[in-house]
Design a protein around this motif. Structure first.
Motif, short mmCIF file in Angstrom:
data_model
loop_
_atom_site.label_atom_id
_atom_site.label_comp_id
_atom_site.label_asym_id
_atom_site.label_seq_id
_atom_site.Cartn_x
_atom_site.Cartn_y
_atom_site.Cartn_z
N VAL A 23 0.87 -1.19 0.00
CA VAL A 23 0.00 0.00 0.00
C VAL A 23 0.90 1.23 0.00
N PHE A 24 0.74 2.08 -1.01
CA PHE A 24 1.53 3.31 -1.11
C PHE A 24 0.60 4.52 -1.14
N VAL A 25 0.99 5.56 -0.41
CA VAL A 25 0.26 6.82 -0.39
C VAL A 25 1.20 7.92 -0.85
N TYR A 26 0.73 8.78 -1.75
CA TYR A 26 1.56 9.81 -2.37
C TYR A 26 1.14 11.20 -1.90
N GLU A 27 2.07 11.90 -1.26
CA GLU A 27 1.79 13.25 -0.80
C GLU A 27 1.57 14.18 -2.00
N ASN A 28 0.76 15.20 -1.79
CA ASN A 28 0.46 16.20 -2.83
C ASN A 28 -0.23 15.59 -4.05
N ALA A 29 -0.82 14.41 -3.87
CA ALA A 29 -1.51 13.74 -4.98
C ALA A 29 -2.99 13.57 -4.63
N ASP A 30 -3.84 13.86 -5.59
CA ASP A 30 -5.28 13.75 -5.42
C ASP A 30 -5.78 12.53 -6.18
N HIS A 31 -7.09 12.35 -6.20
CA HIS A 31 -7.68 11.29 -7.02
C HIS A 31 -7.27 11.52 -8.48
N ALA A 32 -7.06 10.43 -9.20
CA ALA A 32 -6.71 10.48 -10.62
C ALA A 32 -5.37 11.17 -10.87
N PHE A 33 -4.44 11.04 -9.91
CA PHE A 33 -3.15 11.70 -10.08
C PHE A 33 -2.34 11.14 -11.24
N ASN A 34 -2.71 9.97 -11.76
CA ASN A 34 -1.97 9.38 -12.88
C ASN A 34 -2.50 9.80 -14.25
N ARG A 35 -3.67 10.46 -14.32
CA ARG A 35 -4.32 10.68 -15.61
C ARG A 35 -3.72 11.89 -16.33
N ASP A 36 -2.63 11.65 -17.00
CA ASP A 36 -1.92 12.64 -17.80
C ASP A 36 -2.70 12.90 -19.09
N PRO A 37 -2.97 14.17 -19.46
CA PRO A 37 -2.50 15.42 -18.87
C PRO A 37 -3.57 16.15 -18.04
N ASP A 38 -4.70 15.51 -17.77
CA ASP A 38 -5.82 16.22 -17.15
C ASP A 38 -5.57 16.48 -15.67
N PRO A 39 -5.92 17.68 -15.17
CA PRO A 39 -5.90 17.88 -13.73
C PRO A 39 -6.82 16.85 -13.07
N PRO A 40 -6.44 16.31 -11.90
CA PRO A 40 -5.31 16.70 -11.04
C PRO A 40 -4.05 15.86 -11.24
N TYR A 41 -3.65 15.63 -12.46
CA TYR A 41 -2.41 14.91 -12.74
C TYR A 41 -1.26 15.47 -11.91
N GLN A 42 -0.54 14.58 -11.25
CA GLN A 42 0.60 14.96 -10.41
C GLN A 42 1.81 14.18 -10.92
N PRO A 43 2.69 14.81 -11.69
CA PRO A 43 3.71 14.04 -12.41
C PRO A 43 4.68 13.29 -11.51
N ASP A 44 5.07 13.87 -10.38
CA ASP A 44 6.03 13.18 -9.52
C ASP A 44 5.41 11.91 -8.93
N ALA A 45 4.19 12.02 -8.42
CA ALA A 45 3.51 10.85 -7.87
C ALA A 45 3.25 9.82 -8.96
N ALA A 46 2.82 10.28 -10.13
CA ALA A 46 2.54 9.36 -11.23
C ALA A 46 3.79 8.59 -11.63
N ALA A 47 4.92 9.29 -11.70
CA ALA A 47 6.16 8.63 -12.13
C ALA A 47 6.61 7.59 -11.11
N LEU A 48 6.53 7.91 -9.81
CA LEU A 48 6.94 6.96 -8.79
C LEU A 48 6.01 5.75 -8.75
N ALA A 49 4.69 6.00 -8.82
CA ALA A 49 3.73 4.90 -8.83
C ALA A 49 3.93 4.01 -10.05
N TRP A 50 4.25 4.61 -11.19
CA TRP A 50 4.47 3.83 -12.41
C TRP A 50 5.69 2.94 -12.28
N ARG A 51 6.78 3.46 -11.70
CA ARG A 51 7.97 2.62 -11.49
C ARG A 51 7.64 1.44 -10.58
#
Length: 221
Positions: free
Chosen positions: A182-210
């Motif tokens: 279970v991972f929780v990402y600071e400064n990330a909201d729901h749908a933080f992975n959905r590039d490019p639409d807000p609330p996309y959060q690139p740092d959280a998305a990149a770490l979760a993807w790795r």
């Protein structure tokens, strides 16, 4: 080249977007979309999985209700999307996922499931009911199903700013599925992975993807 193919499921026929790597695949991943349908984002995500060495197959689950339906990622789209997934039902979501997974298994591949929001709960149920390794991103519908025993490796991603999934619900995942990551990402909201639409959060998305790619590399090899 990525392409569409038809899946004939117990709930009806759907189109699915398929992307394949160059060379021998490391495994295969069924991708379950969120309440806006199979957006271009998910087609690109399949292509990213293929670049990482995995076959990716993303069913257009909404085809069971309205062929080709995708929705704008705004409030009106969210309201319509909730109506569609409630009409579709999670049982049919799992049936479509199973059809996609069995097709890939018949080709000789080890299969996992990657799901987002509504699709994140489909991924959880594919784990508990189909025994498939699964990654679930920010799925608000998980809690009623957390007592179902896990049947394969399981990974959850959450955003710390996701109001519908407060810390108590994240902790419930840890309590009910103690073997899961279970991972929780600071400064990330729901749908933080959905590039490019807000609330996309690139740092959280990149770490979760790795972490997601590492999970599938470990459990699908």
């Amino acid at each position: 080249m990525p392409h569409w193919r038809t899946l004939y499921t117990p709930c009806g026929a759907v189109q699915a977007w398929r992307a394949e790597p160059e060379g021998t695949p490391r495994g295969a991943v069924v991708v379950a979309h969120e309440i806006f349908g199979l957006l271009p984002h998910y087609q690109r995500l399949c292509e990213r999985l293929a670049e990482a060495g995995f076959i990716a197959l993303a069913p257009a689950y909404f085809d069971l209700i309205e062929p080709g339906l995708t929705l704008a990622t705004d409030q009106a789209g969210a309201d319509r999307g909730r109506e569609v997934v409630n009409q579709l039902g999670l049982d049919c979501g799992v049936d479509v996922t199973e059809t996609a997974a069995r097709l890939l298994q018949a080709e000789g591949h080890t299969v996992g499931v990657l799901g987002f929001s509504w699709g994140g709960t489909v991924a959880l149920l594919a784990n508990t009911r189909l025994a498939l390794p699964a990654v679930s991103y920010y799925a608000t519908r998980n809690p009623p199903y957390l007592d179902e025993p896990s049947q394969a490796p399981l990974l959850f991603h959450f955003g710390a700013l996701d109001v519908p999934i407060p810390p108590a619900i994240v902790d419930l995942h840890r309590q009910k599925q103690p073997q899961a990551q279970v991972f929780v990402y600071e400064n990330a909201d729901h749908a933080f992975n959905r590039d490019p639409d807000p609330p996309y959060q690139p740092d959280a998305a990149a770490l979760a993807w790795r972490r997601t790619l590492d999970f599938f590399a470990e459990h699908l090899s």
